[in-house]
Scaffold this motif. Structure first.
Motif, PDB file in Angstrom:
ATOM      1  N   PRO A 404      -4.939   7.293 -11.699  1.00 33.13           N
ATOM      2  CA  PRO A 404      -4.357   6.718 -10.602  1.00 33.13           C
ATOM      3  C   PRO A 404      -2.966   6.307 -10.645  1.00 33.13           C
ATOM      4  O   PRO A 404      -2.314   5.920 -11.504  1.00 33.13           O
ATOM      5  CB  PRO A 404      -5.390   5.344 -10.426  1.00 33.13           C
ATOM      6  N   THR A 405      -2.412   6.531  -9.604  1.00 31.17           N
ATOM      7  CA  THR A 405      -0.703   6.543  -9.271  1.00 31.17           C
ATOM      8  C   THR A 405      -0.433   5.768  -8.046  1.00 31.17           C
ATOM      9  O   THR A 405      -1.084   5.703  -7.018  1.00 31.17           O
ATOM     10  CB  THR A 405      -0.098   8.156  -9.278  1.00 31.17           C
ATOM     11  N   ASN A 406       0.710   5.340  -8.314  1.00 39.71           N
ATOM     12  CA  ASN A 406       1.520   4.458  -7.233  1.00 39.71           C
ATOM     13  C   ASN A 406       2.719   4.809  -7.022  1.00 39.71           C
ATOM     14  O   ASN A 406       3.376   5.214  -7.754  1.00 39.71           O
ATOM     15  CB  ASN A 406       1.412   2.835  -7.659  1.00 39.71           C
ATOM     16  N   LEU A 407       3.178   4.512  -5.910  1.00 42.32           N
ATOM     17  CA  LEU A 407       4.806   4.684  -5.700  1.00 42.32           C
ATOM     18  C   LEU A 407       5.509   3.410  -5.261  1.00 42.32           C
ATOM     19  O   LEU A 407       4.876   2.547  -4.421  1.00 42.32           O
ATOM     20  CB  LEU A 407       4.990   5.383  -4.313  1.00 42.32           C
ATOM     21  N   LEU A 408       6.239   2.947  -6.234  1.00 35.02           N
ATOM     22  CA  LEU A 408       6.908   1.721  -6.045  1.00 35.02           C
ATOM     23  C   LEU A 408       8.354   1.885  -5.546  1.00 35.02           C
ATOM     24  O   LEU A 408       9.268   2.682  -6.071  1.00 35.02           O
ATOM     25  CB  LEU A 408       7.399   1.224  -7.583  1.00 35.02           C
ATOM     26  N   PHE A 409       8.494   0.922  -4.468  1.00 36.38           N
ATOM     27  CA  PHE A 409      10.028   1.146  -3.651  1.00 36.38           C
ATOM     28  C   PHE A 409      10.417  -0.367  -4.026  1.00 36.38           C
ATOM     29  O   PHE A 409      10.126  -1.427  -3.912  1.00 36.38           O
ATOM     30  CB  PHE A 409       9.588   1.386  -2.268  1.00 36.38           C
ATOM     31  N   PHE A 410      11.738  -0.262  -4.458  1.00 36.25           N
ATOM     32  CA  PHE A 410      12.605  -1.532  -4.867  1.00 36.25           C
ATOM     33  C   PHE A 410      13.956  -1.292  -4.580  1.00 36.25           C
ATOM     34  O   PHE A 410      14.330  -0.268  -4.676  1.00 36.25           O
ATOM     35  CB  PHE A 410      12.426  -2.043  -6.240  1.00 36.25           C
ATOM     36  N   ASP A 411      14.714  -2.407  -4.443  1.00 40.84           N
ATOM     37  CA  ASP A 411      16.255  -2.307  -4.286  1.00 40.84           C
ATOM     38  C   ASP A 411      16.835  -3.774  -4.953  1.00 40.84           C
ATOM     39  O   ASP A 411      16.095  -4.355  -5.354  1.00 40.84           O
ATOM     40  CB  ASP A 411      16.651  -2.117  -2.873  1.00 40.84           C
ATOM     41  N   ARG A 412      18.227  -3.462  -4.862  1.00 40.16           N
ATOM     42  CA  ARG A 412      18.768  -4.378  -5.637  1.00 40.16           C
ATOM     43  C   ARG A 412      19.554  -5.560  -4.616  1.00 40.16           C
ATOM     44  O   ARG A 412      20.453  -6.220  -4.915  1.00 40.16           O
ATOM     45  CB  ARG A 412      20.172  -3.969  -6.338  1.00 40.16           C
ATOM     46  N   SER A 413      18.811  -5.918  -3.551  1.00 36.83           N
ATOM     47  CA  SER A 413      19.109  -7.041  -2.645  1.00 36.83           C
ATOM     48  C   SER A 413      18.806  -8.344  -2.706  1.00 36.83           C
ATOM     49  O   SER A 413      19.394  -9.179  -2.454  1.00 36.83           O
ATOM     50  CB  SER A 413      18.320  -6.594  -1.273  1.00 36.83           C
ATOM     51  N   GLY A 414      18.203  -8.630  -4.090  1.00 32.46           N
ATOM     52  CA  GLY A 414      17.698  -9.976  -4.538  1.00 32.46           C
ATOM     53  C   GLY A 414      16.328  -9.915  -4.976  1.00 32.46           C
ATOM     54  O   GLY A 414      15.614  -8.717  -5.558  1.00 32.46           O
ATOM     55  N   GLN A 415      15.773 -11.101  -5.569  1.00 32.22           N
ATOM     56  CA  GLN A 415      14.499 -11.254  -6.016  1.00 32.22           C
ATOM     57  C   GLN A 415      13.502 -10.929  -5.073  1.00 32.22           C
ATOM     58  O   GLN A 415      13.510 -10.830  -3.957  1.00 32.22           O
ATOM     59  CB  GLN A 415      14.347 -12.804  -6.535  1.00 32.22           C
ATOM     60  N   THR A 416      12.189 -10.718  -5.758  1.00 33.22           N
ATOM     61  CA  THR A 416      11.052 -10.200  -4.992  1.00 33.22           C
ATOM     62  C   THR A 416      10.383 -11.386  -4.410  1.00 33.22           C
ATOM     63  O   THR A 416      10.168 -12.309  -5.055  1.00 33.22           O
ATOM     64  CB  THR A 416      10.214  -9.358  -5.698  1.00 33.22           C
ATOM     65  N   ASP A 417       9.989 -11.474  -2.963  1.00 29.48           N
ATOM     66  CA  ASP A 417       9.356 -12.499  -2.451  1.00 29.48           C
ATOM     67  C   ASP A 417       7.977 -12.055  -1.846  1.00 29.48           C
ATOM     68  O   ASP A 417       7.062 -12.702  -2.407  1.00 29.48           O
ATOM     69  CB  ASP A 417      10.161 -13.211  -1.203  1.00 29.48           C
ATOM     70  N   GLU A 418       8.062 -11.101  -1.358  1.00 34.92           N
ATOM     71  CA  GLU A 418       6.850 -10.405  -0.743  1.00 34.92           C
ATOM     72  C   GLU A 418       6.653  -8.973  -1.026  1.00 34.92           C
ATOM     73  O   GLU A 418       7.582  -8.412  -1.308  1.00 34.92           O
ATOM     74  CB  GLU A 418       6.562 -10.510   0.924  1.00 34.92           C
ATOM     75  N   ILE A 419       5.390  -8.769  -1.411  1.00 29.15           N
ATOM     76  CA  ILE A 419       5.214  -7.131  -1.756  1.00 29.15           C
ATOM     77  C   ILE A 419       4.131  -6.691  -0.742  1.00 29.15           C
ATOM     78  O   ILE A 419       3.117  -7.294  -0.597  1.00 29.15           O
ATOM     79  CB  ILE A 419       4.664  -7.223  -3.203  1.00 29.15           C
TER      80      ILE A 419
END
Length: 612
Positions: A404-419
């Motif tokens: 099983p695979t997933n696509l992770l989207f992230f950026d450098r705008s700050g810490q993670t609050d909601e996913i």
């Protein structure tokens, strides 16, 4: 390149059917050669042959342009190594042709002696190190002629001579044909551990990531260049003629394996890219701590190899407490390191300049992995904004893997609050995608529509990571405090034991050969008392260390659990775990009833066997 000029030849454009027929004929000829076995041999052979024809047609266009402008033009490939010098030379066939291509030294088409073709191409080098000559040298670094028959090779060259790479229309046709050939090779390579990314997945990622002209787009494990080609096609729509050079410098990649490296170059050239900037080394070969602003990029789109392992030399490029042999986790650290970080200088600038952002294909194991994997995710979630995880359905990478695979989207705008999670559903009536019925662009349509208007629904849900983080810290802290206190107590007891041992040593030193027996007895009594104290302290120290270990484990269990990102869809009607209790009970009773029926049937069979 063909797409930059209108100064093309007067030959009629070959239709896509004719072009397909030419390619098919060339591949049919290759099938009769004893040196080629299957598509994994044939496509690379055809690719480097077409590559040289494409280069020569391109060089001809540049020569015409230079002549019209009244300036001199120095070809990248010098005579007699140009395609026109040997591949279209009817007096240069069979064994002479094969010798010229294969050998380090050979008789050249002009009758002189010199380096063979492949040896010449491998040693091309420009003054800057970033020119077409360097691209050619990289592409041909590990290329060999696999065909054993010079006659058949000549026949293939004749077929390729029917393709006109100086015509934009034919290049467009050929890029489509080439995509289908790549797919055939992907299917053939399925058991070699290479997982090529389906184009609908690539197009979806590029579409929602919205790369912009002027941004640097990087794929550190580009394979055959799928992400780079789609990003290039996406950006081309934003370009005017004046933007051409910016576009050429916007897209970079890296691929350590020679075959996909060559295929990626060919694919980019066919799509109109003039100087593909693809590093031919392992992206993980650099020491992470030495990478800085000069290595930053704006957008990373990639599907790093998963299931693979790296050698110790590569592993040592990463921080000691983040070292792992697992390739996907090393790439995750590399991606985080290379994403551009913008200074916070004001709201207006923040709007104009986006922080680095990434979209990466990862297997499920990365989501639920613990240990070093959890530590790397701790870095990700506390220093980057992991805003979206798209969960792909079964079979997307079929037949290469069922993982099983997933696509992770992230950026450098700050810490993670909601996913945000989005679960791509299978088409109605399907249980999985397959090689013959793969995922399609339209399967992402609902997710694309949801992307900018996010609401929870049957396929989408939101996980408040920061709330879970704060709650975990709150619940784990008493255990960590208890562990720290027990550890301090244990250390104090260890110190006491040491002091008591020194005290015993001091008392023993008081006993001399001539000491009166009564005095010796008194000292020995004192020593025994101290020994009892030591034993008691050591027992208590051991107990405190056990408490510290146990409390730390409890706190860690609470804390590290939040880094398990393998979250089930709470809104799914299909998930067995979330069925209503009444239905669960009914299902269990039904299964029990069926088991009872089968057991009764077995009992009857056994009874009939006994009575025979």
């Amino acid at each position: 390149m063909p797409k930059r000029t209108n100064k093309q030849n007067d030959k009629p454009v070959t239709t896509v059917q004719k072009l397909g027929s030419v390619i098919k004929s060339a591949r049919d000829i290759m099938r009769t050669d004893k040196g080629l076995n299957g598509e994994l041999d044939r496509l690379p052979q055809l690719t480097w042959i077409m590559f040289l024809k494409l280069l020569d047609d391109s060089e001809k266009l540049h020569e015409v342009e230079a002549e019209l402008e009244g300036i001199s033009y120095k070809p990248t490939i010098q005579p007699p190594y140009r395609w026109r010098d040997w591949a279209a030379n009817e007096n240069f066939t069979g064994d002479r042709l094969k010798s010229f291509i294969n050998n380090d030294e050979a008789i050249l088409p002009d009758g002189t002696k010199g380096a063979g073709l492949l040896a010449y191409l491998r040693n091309l080098k420009s003054k800057t190190g970033r020119d077409r000559a360097d691209v050619i040298a990289k592409v041909f670094k590990d290329v060999n002629n696999r065909m054993t028959s010079g006659t058949l090779l000549w026949d293939v060259l004749n077929k390729v001579n029917e393709i006109h790479f100086d015509k934009s229309e034919e290049v467009n046709f050929l890029s489509t044909l080439y995509e289908s050939m790549l797919k055939e090779m992907r299917d053939a390579a399925g058991d070699s551990g290479e997982f090529y990314t389906p184009r609908p997945v690539v197009r979806f990622i590029v579409q929602v990531m919205e790369p912009k002209l002027g941004e640097t787009i990087f794929d550190p494990a580009c394979g055959t260049g799928g992400f780079l080609v789609e990003a290039y096609e996406y950006l081309k729509k934003q370009c005017s003629a004046q933007d051409w050079q910016i576009l050429q410098k916007s897209i970079i990649g890296a691929e350590a394996k020679s075959l996909p490296l060559m295929l990626a170059h060919m694919s980019l050239l066919l799509h109109g890219f003039e100087y593909p900037d693809i590093d031919d080394g392992n992206s993980l070969r650099f020491t992470l701590s030495e990478m800085g602003e000069k290595d930053w990029v704006d957008v990373i789109l990639t599907n790093p190899p998963f299931g693979g392992e790296e050698e110790d030399r590569i592993k040592n490029n990463f921080p000691p407490d983040r070292q792992t042999k697992e390739t996907a986790l090393l790439f995750l650290q590399l991606i985080m390191r290379r994403l551009r970080q913008r200074p916070r200088v004001g709201a207006i600038h923040e709007l104009l300049l986006q922080n680095g952002r990434a979209a990466v294909v990862f297997p499920n194991g990365v989501l639920f992995g613990d240990g070093i994997c959890a530590k790397i995710k701790e870095d990700l979630l506390n220093n980057f904004n992991l805003h979206t995880i798209v969960r792909l359905p079964n079979g997307v990478f079929a037949p290469y893997t069922s993982i099983p695979t997933n696509l992770l989207f992230f950026d450098r705008s700050g810490q993670t609050d909601e996913i945000w999670y989005y679960e791509i559903p299978l088409p109605e009536g399907r249980k999985t995608y397959t090689k013959t019925k793969p995922i399609q662009d339209e399967d992402f349509a609902e997710c694309v529509a949801w992307w900018k208007k996010r609401e929870e629904n049957e396929h989408a849900w939101k996980h408040n990571f920061r709330e879970a983080y704060n709650q975990a810290i709150k619940e784990a802290t008493p255990h960590w405090d208890a562990a720290r206190k027990a550890e301090e107590t244990a250390n104090q007891l260890a110190k006491t034991v040491k002091e008591l041992a020194e005290k015993i040593q001091g008392l023993e030193n008081l006993i001399l050969d001539f000491s009166p027996p009564k005095e010796v007895a008194q000292i020995q009594n004192q020593i025994q008392v101290i020994k009892d104290e030591i034993k008691q302290a050591q027992t208590e120290e051991q107990s405190q260390r056990e408490i510290a270990k146990d409390e730390k484990a409890k706190g860690d269990a609470i804390y590290w659990a939040i880094y398990n990102l393998d979250r089930k869809n709470p809104n799914s009607q299909q998930d067995f775990e979330h069925l209503p209790p009444e239905q669960l009970v009914a299902d269990i009773l039904e299964k029990d009833r069926r088991v009872a029926e089968i057991m009764a049937e077995i009992q009857q069979v056994l009874a009939s066997e006994i009575t025979k």
